[in-house]
Motif scaffolding. Structure first.
Motif, PDB file in Angstrom:
ATOM      1  N   UNK A   1     -32.887  67.182 -68.157  1.00 47.26           N
ATOM      2  CA  UNK A   1     -31.699  67.828 -67.612  1.00 47.26           C
ATOM      3  C   UNK A   1     -32.053  69.066 -66.798  1.00 47.26           C
ATOM      4  N   UNK A   2     -33.167  69.733 -67.127  1.00 47.12           N
ATOM      5  CA  UNK A   2     -33.641  70.826 -66.280  1.00 47.12           C
ATOM      6  C   UNK A   2     -34.062  70.299 -64.919  1.00 47.12           C
ATOM      7  N   UNK A   3     -34.709  69.149 -64.914  1.00 45.92           N
ATOM      8  CA  UNK A   3     -35.113  68.532 -63.648  1.00 45.92           C
ATOM      9  C   UNK A   3     -33.914  68.181 -62.781  1.00 45.92           C
ATOM     10  N   UNK A   4     -32.769  67.934 -63.423  1.00 48.22           N
ATOM     11  CA  UNK A   4     -31.545  67.627 -62.679  1.00 48.22           C
ATOM     12  C   UNK A   4     -30.762  68.887 -62.313  1.00 48.22           C
ATOM     13  N   UNK A   5     -31.322  70.057 -62.636  1.00 51.59           N
ATOM     14  CA  UNK A   5     -30.681  71.306 -62.250  1.00 51.59           C
ATOM     15  C   UNK A   5     -29.518  71.714 -63.126  1.00 51.59           C
ATOM     16  N   UNK A   6     -29.440  71.170 -64.343  1.00 54.87           N
ATOM     17  CA  UNK A   6     -28.316  71.475 -65.214  1.00 54.87           C
ATOM     18  C   UNK A   6     -28.499  72.802 -65.944  1.00 54.87           C
ATOM     19  N   UNK A   7     -27.382  73.388 -66.337  1.00 58.34           N
ATOM     20  CA  UNK A   7     -27.364  74.567 -67.196  1.00 58.34           C
ATOM     21  C   UNK A   7     -27.502  74.079 -68.637  1.00 58.34           C
ATOM     22  N   UNK A   8     -28.743  73.967 -69.092  1.00 58.54           N
ATOM     23  CA  UNK A   8     -28.977  73.388 -70.420  1.00 58.54           C
ATOM     24  C   UNK A   8     -28.384  74.252 -71.521  1.00 58.54           C
TER      25      UNK A   8
ATOM     26  N   UNK B   1     -28.017  59.771 -65.804  1.00 59.66           N
ATOM     27  CA  UNK B   1     -29.009  60.778 -65.429  1.00 59.66           C
ATOM     28  C   UNK B   1     -28.491  62.212 -65.502  1.00 59.66           C
ATOM     29  N   UNK B   2     -27.304  62.428 -66.081  1.00 57.99           N
ATOM     30  CA  UNK B   2     -26.773  63.792 -66.237  1.00 57.99           C
ATOM     31  C   UNK B   2     -26.056  63.914 -67.580  1.00 57.99           C
ATOM     32  N   UNK B   3     -25.853  65.148 -67.989  1.00 54.43           N
ATOM     33  CA  UNK B   3     -25.086  65.389 -69.204  1.00 54.43           C
ATOM     34  C   UNK B   3     -23.661  64.885 -69.080  1.00 54.43           C
ATOM     35  N   UNK B   4     -23.051  65.068 -67.925  1.00 55.32           N
ATOM     36  CA  UNK B   4     -21.674  64.607 -67.742  1.00 55.32           C
ATOM     37  C   UNK B   4     -21.568  63.094 -67.874  1.00 55.32           C
ATOM     38  N   UNK B   5     -22.572  62.382 -67.401  1.00 56.23           N
ATOM     39  CA  UNK B   5     -22.539  60.919 -67.540  1.00 56.23           C
ATOM     40  C   UNK B   5     -22.673  60.508 -69.009  1.00 56.23           C
TER      41      UNK B   5
ATOM     42  N   UNK C   1     -21.522  62.297 -71.522  1.00 62.89           N
ATOM     43  CA  UNK C   1     -20.197  62.583 -72.081  1.00 62.89           C
ATOM     44  C   UNK C   1     -19.203  61.487 -71.718  1.00 62.89           C
ATOM     45  N   UNK C   2     -19.312  60.985 -70.495  1.00 61.47           N
ATOM     46  CA  UNK C   2     -18.408  59.918 -70.065  1.00 61.47           C
ATOM     47  C   UNK C   2     -18.628  58.646 -70.880  1.00 61.47           C
ATOM     48  N   UNK C   3     -19.904  58.330 -71.171  1.00 58.84           N
ATOM     49  CA  UNK C   3     -20.191  57.158 -72.007  1.00 58.84           C
ATOM     50  C   UNK C   3     -19.606  57.339 -73.400  1.00 58.84           C
ATOM     51  N   UNK C   4     -19.786  58.508 -73.988  1.00 56.76           N
ATOM     52  CA  UNK C   4     -19.214  58.769 -75.315  1.00 56.76           C
ATOM     53  C   UNK C   4     -17.707  58.596 -75.303  1.00 56.76           C
ATOM     54  N   UNK C   5     -17.071  59.110 -74.266  1.00 58.27           N
ATOM     55  CA  UNK C   5     -15.615  59.020 -74.173  1.00 58.27           C
ATOM     56  C   UNK C   5     -15.158  57.572 -74.058  1.00 58.27           C
ATOM     57  N   UNK C   6     -15.869  56.782 -73.267  1.00 62.70           N
ATOM     58  CA  UNK C   6     -15.477  55.386 -73.070  1.00 62.70           C
ATOM     59  C   UNK C   6     -15.678  54.563 -74.337  1.00 62.70           C
ATOM     60  N   UNK C   7     -16.699  54.887 -75.110  1.00 62.09           N
ATOM     61  CA  UNK C   7     -17.000  54.087 -76.299  1.00 62.09           C
ATOM     62  C   UNK C   7     -16.252  54.589 -77.519  1.00 62.09           C
ATOM     63  N   UNK C   8     -16.321  55.875 -77.787  1.00 65.80           N
ATOM     64  CA  UNK C   8     -15.610  56.445 -78.932  1.00 65.80           C
ATOM     65  C   UNK C   8     -16.078  55.952 -80.284  1.00 65.80           C
ATOM     66  N   UNK C   9     -17.348  55.579 -80.391  1.00 67.49           N
ATOM     67  CA  UNK C   9     -17.858  55.091 -81.674  1.00 67.49           C
ATOM     68  C   UNK C   9     -18.340  56.267 -82.520  1.00 67.49           C
TER      69      UNK C   9
END
Length: 260
Positions: A182-189, A156-160, A162-170
């Motif tokens: 992401x705006x709804x989650x208060x992120x700096x889009x 539910x966030x951009x950081x999550x 990024x974490x998935x991409x890092x763990x998979x690396x495909x």
């Protein structure tokens, strides 16, 4: 560069889905996307695209009852086979329709004690999808969805993401960045886009908090579209909002930002 697509699942809903292709073309779009195209035969969609000289940029792998309140398919350990069958269905459509990207919705977990198990299943299924769609030269994307609209969504966030991409690396797996969610989650889009556009395969947008067209909420689309236009991003930007007025009238923003 800004290249816009019309999401036919949310735009032009004044008409039946087969008629929305022509409506999108008449309003100036050269490309469309559909959340789930499976209610139409793949041959019918191909003919509609050809008739209007449109490109289908994106559609989703089937997510079962996710939009009706269920957990979806991509992260549920007991539904690995169902997810693989959904990927095969998407492949059959992709062979004919040749989209640029196919999206996987991570889904929800209703039992927090099983979250780690669901997350591991999601990683496994994303690898499966990324490898499958790579055979057709199609990027696989996955997206974060805000947890206000969908409580329990496991990414539910951009950081999550990024974490998935890092763990998979495909190499064939990218983020789908949805400005509304992401705006709804208060992120700096704008900040996220500036930093990570090289890892984003598709962008979607709606204003926030109401998910209407640009100008109905608090999102500064001038800043966001300038960030994208002045970057090396080569993908598409999908209008995936719920018009608060007739769709054609809601497209005033397109006159300002569309590439001439």
């Amino acid at each position: 560069m800004l290249r816009f697509t019309a999401n036919l699942s949310l735009l032009f809903t004044e008409r039946p889905l087969p008629e929305r292709f022509q409506a999108a073309k008449q309003c100036g779009f050269d490309a469309v996307e559909i959340q789930f195209p499976y209610s139409l035969r793949v041959e019918q969609i191909g003919d509609l695209l050809a008739q209007q000289d449109l490109k289908l940029v994106l559609f989703n792998v089937d997510a079962d009852t996710l939009l009706q309140g269920g957990e979806g398919l991509a992260a549920v350990p007991e539904r690995r086979d169902d997810f693989k069958a959904a990927v095969e269905q998407a492949l059959a459509y992709a062979e004919r329709l040749k989209p640029s990207v196919i999206n996987v919705l991570p889904g929800r977990c209703f039992n927090p004690r099983r979250l780690a198990e669901y997350h591991a299943t999601l990683l496994e299924n994303l690898v499966y999808a990324a490898a499958a769609f790579a055979e057709l030269g199609i990027k696989t994307v996955f997206e974060a969805v805000n947890s206000h609209d969908m409580p329990g969504f496991i990414v539910d966030t951009g950081d999550k993401m990024l974490d998935v991409l890092k763990q998979i690396g495909h190499p064939n797996l990218f983020m789908q960045y949805d400005i509304y969610h992401m705006s709804r989650m208060g992120e700096d889009c704008a900040g996220f886009l500036r930093q990570h556009l090289d890892r984003i395969g598709h962008i979607q947008f709606a204003d926030s908090p109401g998910r209407g067209q640009p100008g109905t909420g608090a999102v500064d689309f001038k800043i966001l579209f300038d960030v994208i236009a002045n970057s090396d991003y080569q993908g598409w930007v999908g209008a995936e909002y719920r018009p608060t007025i007739e769709t054609a009238v809601s497209l005033e923003w397109l006159k300002t930002y569309a590439v001439k």
